[in-house]
Design an enzyme around this catalytic site. Structure first.
Site, PDB file in Angstrom:
ATOM      1  N   PRO A  48       0.795  -1.235   0.000  1.00 52.76           N
ATOM      2  CG  PRO A  48      -0.142  -1.126   2.120  1.00 52.76           C
ATOM      3  CD  PRO A  48       0.524  -2.067   1.168  1.00 52.76           C
ATOM      4  CG  ASN A  49      -0.359   4.298   1.156  1.00 57.69           C
ATOM      5  OD1 ASN A  49      -1.328   4.767   0.569  1.00 57.69           O
ATOM      6  ND2 ASN A  49      -0.445   3.785   2.369  1.00 57.69           N
ATOM      7  NE  ARG A  56       3.881   6.673   1.639  1.00 64.18           N
ATOM      8  CZ  ARG A  56       4.170   5.463   2.073  1.00 64.18           C
ATOM      9  NH1 ARG A  56       4.644   4.555   1.245  1.00 64.18           N
ATOM     10  NH2 ARG A  56       3.967   5.134   3.321  1.00 64.18           N
ATOM     11  CE1 TYR A  61       8.868   5.223   2.839  1.00 64.12           C
ATOM     12  CE2 TYR A  61       7.293   7.038   2.872  1.00 64.12           C
ATOM     13  CZ  TYR A  61       7.791   5.892   3.432  1.00 64.12           C
ATOM     14  OH  TYR A  61       7.244   5.386   4.582  1.00 64.12           O
ATOM     15  CG  ASN A 110       8.372  -1.719   0.667  1.00 69.32           C
ATOM     16  OD1 ASN A 110       7.747  -1.802   1.717  1.00 69.32           O
ATOM     17  ND2 ASN A 110       9.028  -0.621   0.308  1.00 69.32           N
ATOM     18  CB  ALA A 113       1.327   0.500   6.546  1.00 65.78           C
ATOM     19  CG  HIS A 116       4.961  -1.725  10.463  1.00 62.89           C
ATOM     20  ND1 HIS A 116       6.289  -2.043  10.640  1.00 62.89           N
ATOM     21  CD2 HIS A 116       4.926  -0.752   9.491  1.00 62.89           C
ATOM     22  CE1 HIS A 116       7.029  -1.287   9.835  1.00 62.89           C
ATOM     23  NE2 HIS A 116       6.225  -0.491   9.125  1.00 62.89           N
ATOM     24  CG  ASP A 123      -0.562 -17.093   9.093  1.00 65.88           C
ATOM     25  OD1 ASP A 123       0.424 -17.183   9.851  1.00 65.88           O
ATOM     26  OD2 ASP A 123      -1.736 -16.992   9.509  1.00 65.88           O
ATOM     27  CD  GLU A 134      10.469  -7.121   6.628  1.00 64.73           C
ATOM     28  OE1 GLU A 134      10.553  -8.247   7.169  1.00 64.73           O
ATOM     29  OE2 GLU A 134      10.248  -6.078   7.266  1.00 64.73           O
ATOM     30  CG  HIS A 136      11.042  -1.903   5.153  1.00 63.30           C
ATOM     31  ND1 HIS A 136       9.687  -1.886   4.984  1.00 63.30           N
ATOM     32  CD2 HIS A 136      11.330  -3.014   5.858  1.00 63.30           C
ATOM     33  CE1 HIS A 136       9.161  -2.937   5.590  1.00 63.30           C
ATOM     34  NE2 HIS A 136      10.137  -3.647   6.119  1.00 63.30           N
ATOM     35  CB  ILE A 137      12.252   2.994   0.525  1.00 66.01           C
ATOM     36  CG1 ILE A 137      11.683   2.194  -0.650  1.00 66.01           C
ATOM     37  CG2 ILE A 137      12.975   4.247   0.046  1.00 66.01           C
ATOM     38  CD1 ILE A 137      10.476   2.826  -1.307  1.00 66.01           C
ATOM     39  CB  SER A 138      12.462   4.781   5.263  1.00 64.54           C
ATOM     40  OG  SER A 138      11.456   3.912   5.780  1.00 64.54           O
ATOM     41  NE  ARG A 143       9.859   6.625   8.531  1.00 63.94           N
ATOM     42  CZ  ARG A 143       8.943   6.346   7.588  1.00 63.94           C
ATOM     43  NH1 ARG A 143       9.142   5.320   6.770  1.00 63.94           N
ATOM     44  NH2 ARG A 143       7.863   7.084   7.463  1.00 63.94           N
TER      45      ARG A 143
END
Ligand SMILES: O=C1C[C@@](O)(C(=O)O)C[C@@H](O)[C@@H]1O
Length: 178
Positions: A48-49, A56, A61, A110, A113, A116, A123, A134, A136-138, A143
Site C-alpha cells: 500500500p501507498n 509521497r 522515500y 515491500n 504498512a 507492521h 502466514d 523483506e 524497506h526504502i527507509s 523512525r
C-alpha cells in the site's frame, strides 16, 4: 534443473548363489537444448501507498516513482526476469504471492504498512516455497516506534532497509547469490 527419469531395476545372481535385486537407476537427461539458459524469475511486490513513490513524502522515500526506477534495475540484472506487482489491498498481495510463490526463484517484498500489522501476510509467506526478502526504502528503525516491529520478518529469508530504492537491488542480488 529437472530432467525426465528412466527408472529400471534388474535381478542378478550373487557370488554366493543368492539373488540380488539392484536399486532402480535413474538416467537423467536434460530437458533443455544445449546452450539455452534458463532465466531466473523474481517478483518485486510493493504494498500500500508505494504506487505514490515520487509524490509521497519525498524527503523519506525519494523523488522517483518505482516505474521510473524499474528499467535501471532490469538493466542491472539482464539475466533475470524481473516482474513487478503493486497493490494497496492485502488480499490481492496474498493472491499474487500464492500465484508465484511455488515456482519463482524469489520474491522481493515491500509490504508497506502491512509489514507492521499483517499476520495474514506472515502466514502466506511461511506457506510458500520461494524465498521472500523483506525490503524497506527507509530505515524503519530510525523512525516511529510502531515501525520497528515487522510481522513478516520471521517468515522471510532476509531483510534489507534504509538504502532508498537501492534496497530493491540489494534484495535481488541476495536472491541471485543464494
Ligand atoms: O509504506 C511504508 C514504506 C516502508 O515499507 C519503506 O519502504 O520504508 C516503511 C513502512 O513503515 C511504511 O509504512
Amino acid at each position: 534443473m529437472q530432467g525426465q527419469g528412466d527408472a529400471s531395476a534388474s535381478v542378478t545372481e550373487s557370488p554366493t548363489g543368492g539373488r540380488l535385486r539392484s536399486v532402480p537407476v535413474c538416467k537423467f537427461t536434460a530437458k533443455e537444448p544445449k546452450g539455452k539458459t534458463i532465466m531466473k524469475k523474481i517478483l518485486i511486490m510493493n504494498g500500500p501507498n508505494l504506487n505514490l513513490l515520487g509524490v509521497r513524502e519525498p524527503g523519506i522515500y525519494g523523488k522517483s516513482s518505482f516505474e521510473s526506477y524499474l528499467p535501471t534495475l532490469r538493466s542491472e540484472f539482464a539475466d533475470v526476469t524481473l516482474e513487478y506487482y503493486q497493490s494497496n489491498i492485502e488480499g490481492e498481495l496474498i493472491n499474487k504471492l500464492q500465484e508465484v510463490g511455488f515456482s519463482y526463484d524469489g520474491i522481493v517484498l515491500n509490504a508497506g504498512a502491512y509489514t507492521h500489522t499483517s499476520v495474514a501476510l506472515l502466514d502466506c509467506i511461511r506457506s510458500l516455497k520461494s524465498p521472500v526478502v523483506e525490503v524497506h526504502i527507509s530505515n524503519v528503525h530510525q523512525r516511529e516506534e510502531f515501525r520497528h516491529h515487522s510481522m513478516i520478518s520471521a517468515g522471510c529469508k532476509g531483510v534489507i532497509c534504509g538504502f532508498g530504492l537501492d534496497s530493491y537491488r540489494l534484495a535481488v542480488q541476495g536472491i541471485c547469490n543464494s
